[in-house]
Design a protein around this motif. Structure first.
Motif, PDB file in Angstrom:
ATOM      1  N   HIS A 112     -36.052 -20.725 -57.507  1.00 31.21           N
ATOM      2  CA  HIS A 112     -34.540 -19.881 -57.448  1.00 31.21           C
ATOM      3  C   HIS A 112     -34.646 -18.802 -57.616  1.00 31.21           C
ATOM      4  CE1 HIS A 112     -34.163 -24.732 -56.844  1.00 31.21           C
ATOM      5  NE2 HIS A 112     -34.301 -24.370 -58.102  1.00 31.21           N
ATOM      6  N   SER A 113     -34.850 -17.890 -57.393  1.00 37.69           N
ATOM      7  CA  SER A 113     -35.567 -16.425 -57.336  1.00 37.69           C
ATOM      8  C   SER A 113     -34.233 -16.064 -56.376  1.00 37.69           C
ATOM      9  CB  SER A 113     -36.238 -15.552 -57.741  1.00 37.69           C
ATOM     10  OG  SER A 113     -37.240 -16.169 -56.668  1.00 37.69           O
ATOM     11  N   MET A 114     -34.528 -14.670 -56.010  1.00 35.56           N
ATOM     12  CA  MET A 114     -33.554 -13.550 -55.024  1.00 35.56           C
ATOM     13  C   MET A 114     -34.956 -13.557 -54.072  1.00 35.56           C
ATOM     14  SD  MET A 114     -32.411 -10.406 -55.511  1.00 35.56           S
ATOM     15  CE  MET A 114     -33.335  -9.187 -55.301  1.00 35.56           C
ATOM     16  N   ASN A 115     -34.987 -12.660 -52.847  1.00 32.34           N
ATOM     17  CA  ASN A 115     -36.014 -12.048 -52.230  1.00 32.34           C
ATOM     18  C   ASN A 115     -35.221 -10.976 -52.157  1.00 32.34           C
ATOM     19  OD1 ASN A 115     -37.541 -11.990 -49.350  1.00 32.34           O
ATOM     20  ND2 ASN A 115     -38.179 -13.984 -50.126  1.00 32.34           N
ATOM     21  N   PHE A 116     -36.413 -10.152 -51.416  1.00 35.82           N
ATOM     22  CA  PHE A 116     -36.486  -8.456 -51.635  1.00 35.82           C
ATOM     23  C   PHE A 116     -34.857  -8.511 -50.086  1.00 35.82           C
ATOM     24  CE2 PHE A 116     -36.985  -4.549 -53.094  1.00 35.82           C
ATOM     25  CZ  PHE A 116     -37.991  -5.247 -54.114  1.00 35.82           C
ATOM     26  N   ASN A 117     -35.102  -9.434 -49.610  1.00 34.00           N
ATOM     27  CA  ASN A 117     -34.705  -8.878 -48.459  1.00 34.00           C
ATOM     28  C   ASN A 117     -33.258  -9.762 -48.700  1.00 34.00           C
ATOM     29  OD1 ASN A 117     -34.695 -11.619 -47.765  1.00 34.00           O
ATOM     30  ND2 ASN A 117     -36.439 -11.932 -46.427  1.00 34.00           N
ATOM     31  N   ALA A 118     -32.938 -10.304 -49.729  1.00 35.96           N
ATOM     32  CA  ALA A 118     -31.472 -10.838 -49.912  1.00 35.96           C
ATOM     33  C   ALA A 118     -30.518 -10.314 -49.481  1.00 35.96           C
ATOM     34  CB  ALA A 118     -31.184 -10.936 -51.490  1.00 35.96           C
ATOM     35  N   LEU A 119     -29.875  -8.921 -49.788  1.00 38.68           N
ATOM     36  CA  LEU A 119     -28.623  -8.021 -49.707  1.00 38.68           C
ATOM     37  C   LEU A 119     -28.133  -7.997 -47.889  1.00 38.68           C
ATOM     38  CD1 LEU A 119     -28.868  -5.114 -51.765  1.00 38.68           C
ATOM     39  CD2 LEU A 119     -27.405  -7.356 -52.414  1.00 38.68           C
ATOM     40  N   PHE A 120     -29.939  -8.355 -47.087  1.00 39.10           N
ATOM     41  CA  PHE A 120     -29.537  -7.903 -46.202  1.00 39.10           C
ATOM     42  C   PHE A 120     -29.615  -9.594 -44.946  1.00 39.10           C
ATOM     43  CE2 PHE A 120     -30.942  -4.080 -47.703  1.00 39.10           C
ATOM     44  CZ  PHE A 120     -30.908  -3.751 -47.276  1.00 39.10           C
ATOM     45  N   ASN A 121     -30.441 -10.745 -45.302  1.00 43.04           N
ATOM     46  CA  ASN A 121     -30.543 -11.945 -44.674  1.00 43.04           C
ATOM     47  C   ASN A 121     -29.601 -13.055 -45.249  1.00 43.04           C
ATOM     48  OD1 ASN A 121     -31.525 -14.437 -44.346  1.00 43.04           O
ATOM     49  ND2 ASN A 121     -33.584 -14.064 -46.038  1.00 43.04           N
ATOM     50  N   PRO A 122     -28.759 -13.098 -43.493  1.00 49.85           N
ATOM     51  CA  PRO A 122     -27.743 -14.012 -43.614  1.00 49.85           C
ATOM     52  C   PRO A 122     -27.600 -15.098 -43.867  1.00 49.85           C
ATOM     53  CG  PRO A 122     -27.890 -13.485 -41.417  1.00 49.85           C
ATOM     54  CD  PRO A 122     -29.559 -12.532 -42.285  1.00 49.85           C
ATOM     55  N   GLN A 123     -29.097 -15.554 -44.143  1.00 52.48           N
ATOM     56  CA  GLN A 123     -29.731 -17.507 -44.417  1.00 52.48           C
ATOM     57  C   GLN A 123     -28.369 -18.677 -43.441  1.00 52.48           C
ATOM     58  OE1 GLN A 123     -30.264 -18.439 -48.407  1.00 52.48           O
ATOM     59  NE2 GLN A 123     -31.190 -16.496 -49.050  1.00 52.48           N
ATOM     60  N   SER A 124     -28.008 -18.069 -42.133  1.00 52.22           N
ATOM     61  CA  SER A 124     -27.073 -18.602 -41.581  1.00 52.22           C
ATOM     62  C   SER A 124     -26.215 -18.413 -41.560  1.00 52.22           C
ATOM     63  CB  SER A 124     -27.590 -20.374 -42.162  1.00 52.22           C
ATOM     64  OG  SER A 124     -28.919 -20.585 -42.061  1.00 52.22           O
ATOM     65  N   TRP A 125     -25.433 -17.588 -42.301  1.00 46.31           N
ATOM     66  CA  TRP A 125     -24.123 -17.348 -42.157  1.00 46.31           C
ATOM     67  C   TRP A 125     -23.004 -15.796 -41.131  1.00 46.31           C
ATOM     68  CZ3 TRP A 125     -20.189 -17.725 -46.726  1.00 46.31           C
ATOM     69  CH2 TRP A 125     -20.327 -18.796 -46.656  1.00 46.31           C
ATOM     70  N   SER A 126     -24.445 -15.466 -40.477  1.00 43.73           N
ATOM     71  CA  SER A 126     -24.131 -14.462 -39.736  1.00 43.73           C
ATOM     72  C   SER A 126     -24.407 -14.883 -37.861  1.00 43.73           C
ATOM     73  CB  SER A 126     -24.943 -13.647 -39.941  1.00 43.73           C
ATOM     74  OG  SER A 126     -24.929 -12.684 -39.132  1.00 43.73           O
ATOM     75  N   CYS A 127     -22.901 -14.346 -37.314  1.00 47.94           N
ATOM     76  CA  CYS A 127     -23.129 -14.173 -36.159  1.00 47.94           C
ATOM     77  C   CYS A 127     -23.332 -13.135 -35.868  1.00 47.94           C
ATOM     78  CB  CYS A 127     -21.681 -14.171 -35.426  1.00 47.94           C
ATOM     79  SG  CYS A 127     -20.830 -15.704 -36.303  1.00 47.94           S
ATOM     80  N   ILE A 128     -23.868 -12.689 -36.064  1.00 48.98           N
ATOM     81  CA  ILE A 128     -24.666 -10.761 -35.906  1.00 48.98           C
ATOM     82  C   ILE A 128     -26.024 -10.343 -35.838  1.00 48.98           C
ATOM     83  CG2 ILE A 128     -24.337  -8.656 -35.589  1.00 48.98           C
ATOM     84  CD1 ILE A 128     -21.581  -8.763 -36.618  1.00 48.98           C
TER      85      ILE A 128
END
Length: 674
Positions: free
Chosen positions: A264-280
């Motif tokens: 249950h860690s963070m990926n290096f791309n976490a700050l930019f990875n929307p994980q289905s939260w983004s319309c953009i």
């Protein structure tokens, strides 16, 4: 003094506007129904909210204990702290004190939600106000913090973790370093933060601790006063320790650490990875299945704001002058950001689907770190540092104050648009009337059983995980002030201890105890000298006679286990699809860990190409194999008879594909035959 009061009242007006807007934002997302304290149906069925609500309800109806946060209503005869039901302990204690004047049905989770939104806006504005004196800009700045994905994601998922305003409270001394240095104001802040973090959720203890350590490092570099730093950290730790102790965190029979650190860690791309939260923006790959805990998407509006602020800082501001003016604040923030980022990455550092670095850590450190095994959550501290710095820098680099406010409003609108699908989805879920439907359909029986004053304790006879029906039983038991022996907790009681308690209760069965046999343990009815009642598909065992139900014979109970396949559970080299398990060449299926009393049984396996399957039956994790007689084996079925001289726990049916073609499994059925 008059000037200070006038200044304070001016900012109070700004805070009030922010509070009103944030409350309105909460109501737009979640609706107003959940603010009704007597409306509880929405909490009972979906996600983790039943755990949080039942934890509060059980704590409320239970007797006062010491430590005051403990109850045995959901874990009889053991006691468990309300900390481990994530029921927001500080609220639970307050409302338990008020319980005599509260209505019978009462929930505070709606109040908690709107309070989190309001405090999120106000406390972020308080920090930004230290650098920005423009009230309109500060007001808009506070509003954008209400649309942070990491906070909204947790609201009514892991409800207590939506209280991320506590992180802002811990970061305040760092951002306002000069007003906290060389005075005792920081000690008061440590006391408040320690008390709140511990009494909301233990993960905040670690996050806020990182922030305070960052402050101490800057303070030591400036003042060289190690004693002051020790006092700050010591006061925080003592406050947290005492609060945990009073709430029963050290008195519950649970193991604080969990296996799986690194999943249950963070990926290096976490700050930019929307994980289905983004319309953009499009989703980016993750490593494994647990990195949702490291969700740290800033949102398109905040990403744009942080990019603009970064470029402006490097190109427009006098970097050397800024670094010199705020060197201690910047030093502390850099330390906090880097430390929280590293911890969030965990011992397995991943970039997309690939492992970039994996390192080993000493055993004691590993065990302590495993208490916070969802290490990806630590990135929230970094998220708020990025957001606060971006907002402040946007104001500093804008050519006019009006332009900075306009830019902030535009970014807020982009932020809302970017995540609006998720916000609408949450509105559809929460802003509708829900009616609670229990699986306990025989109302007369359960009402009579509930009113039976002889019966005080309900024991579930079950191995492995519980189903969702446990929520129905918990709701019923707490309504009639009876205890149950098992429930879902953030940290579970030892299976061995629970089994010992259960066996003791069964061996000392009396009229105060009722036993409910569930799923993979119902064959244990053959072992005990009880009267059995079949109600709503559940087998009820009781040492006496229940006048309001007809007893059943063993033949009436139709004792069998049926295993249908899903979620690739207990499978190697294969897949489950719509109830059919496909085992690829060289693959195997095992499980399902049934508890089986002594006796004769018939096992039927159905599927396709079973004539080429290799079969074994064993228990104790493969340590003990059991002989069986094959009655029939063809393409579509395998039938065997097996006789257990002694009771068997965790029985597994092992099916190995030793051919070069796929094997299909429909189900496995085990029937007691005498």
């Amino acid at each position: 003094m008059i000037g200070k009061k006038f200044k304070f009242s001016e900012w109070t007006g700004v805070y009030c506007v922010i509070a009103l807007f944030m409350a309105a934002a909460f109501c737009c997302i979640y609706g107003v129904r959940i603010l009704n304290p007597v409306y509880t149906e929405w909490l009972i069925r979906d996600g983790d909210t039943p755990i949080h609500y039942m934890g509060w309800k059980a704590y409320r109806v239970g007797d006062w204990m010491f430590p005051i946060g403990c109850t045995d209503v959901l874990s009889y005869p053991d006691k468990v702290s309300v900390i481990f039901t994530d029921s927001i302990p500080c609220f639970a204690v307050i409302f338990k004190l008020l319980s005599p004047i509260l209505p019978k049905e009462f929930q505070y989770f709606g109040l908690w939600g709107i309070m989190c939104f309001v405090l999120q806006g106000i406390l972020s504005a308080r920090i930004i106000r230290y650098y920005v004196k423009n009230k309109l800009f500060v007001m808009f700045a506070g509003i954008i913090f209400g649309f942070v994905p990491v906070m909204i994601w947790r609201m009514y998922a892991h409800t207590a973790l939506a209280g991320q305003w506590v992180i802002l409270l811990a970061l305040e001394p760092v951002f306002e370093y000069k007003s906290y240095t060389r005075n005792n104001k920081i000690l008061k802040q440590c006391l408040i933060v320690g008390l709140l973090a511990t009494s909301i959720h233990l993960y905040f203890v670690a996050m806020c601790g990182i922030a305070l350590i960052g402050y101490c490092i800057a303070d030591f570099i400036e003042s060289k006063n190690i004693r002051r730093c020790i006092c700050i950290v010591g006061l925080y730790l003592v406050t947290c320790t005492i609060t945990i102790g009073v709430l029963g965190g050290f008195s519950s029979g649970v193991k604080p650490e969990l296996a799986g650190l690194g999943i249950h860690s963070m990926n290096f791309n976490a700050l930019f990875n929307p994980q289905s939260w983004s319309c953009i923006f499009q989703n980016m790959p993750l490593y494994g299945t647990g990195q949702y805990e490291g969700f740290a998407y800033l949102g398109a509006g905040c990403l744009f704001l942080s990019f603009f602020a970064s470029m402006g800082f490097l190109c427009i501001l006098n970097v050397k002058k800024t670094l010199s003016k705020y060197k201690y604040e910047i030093l502390a923030l850099c330390f906090i950001f880097i430390l929280s980022f590293i911890i969030a990455l965990s011992p397995i550092v991943t970039v997309g689907e690939q492992i970039f670095l994996e390192y080993k850590i000493p055993g004691p450190v590993y065990r302590f770190w495993s208490i916070f095994r969802a290490s990806g959550r630590m990135i929230w501290v970094s998220v708020y540092i990025i957001m606060i710095c971006s907002v402040i820098m946007t104001y500093k680099i804008a050519k006019s104050k009006r332009m900075s406010a306009v830019l902030l409003v535009i970014c807020t609108m982009i932020q809302i648009y970017d995540i609006h699908d998720i916000l609408l989805e949450k509105n559809n879920i929460f802003n509708c009337q829900k009616t609670y439907q229990t699986s306990l359909k025989d109302k007369e029986f359960w009402q009579q059983l509930g009113k039976d004053r002889q019966i005080e304790h309900i024991f579930f006879v079950q191995s492995g995980s519980l189903g969702n029906e446990i929520y129905d039983f918990a709701e019923w038991a707490t309504n009639y002030k009876k205890t149950i022996n098992r429930f879902y907790f953030a940290r579970q009681l030892s299976d061995e201890v629970m089994e010992i308690n259960l066996e003791k209760a069964l061996s000392e069965a009396d009229n105060s105890k009722v036993f409910i046999f569930l799923d993979n343990s119902k064959m244990r009815t053959l072992t005990y000298d009880l009267n059995y009642y079949l109600v709503d598909g559940y087998i009820i065992g009781y040492s006496g006679l229940l006048n309001y139900a007809d007893a059943s014979t063993i033949s009436d109970l139709d004792l069998n286990y049926t295993w249908t396949f899903s979620q690739n559970c207990y499978l190697q080299n294969g897949r489950d699809n719509e109830g059919v398990r496909t085992v690829y060449p060289g693959g195997y299926s095992y499980g399902p860990y049934w508890d089986v009393p002594r006796g004769k049984y018939h096992i039927l396996i159905t599927g396709n190409h079973l004539d080429i399957a290799e079969l074994a039956v064993y228990s104790e994790g493969g340590e003990k194999f059991h002989d069986f007689q094959i009655i029939n084996k063809d393409v579509t079925s395998i039938a065997i008879d097996i006789n257990f001289i002694n009771a068997v726990n965790n029985l597994e049916v092992f099916i190995h594909n030793i051919s070069d073609q796929n094997i299909e499994l429909n189900n496995i059925r085990m029937q007691y035959i005498g």
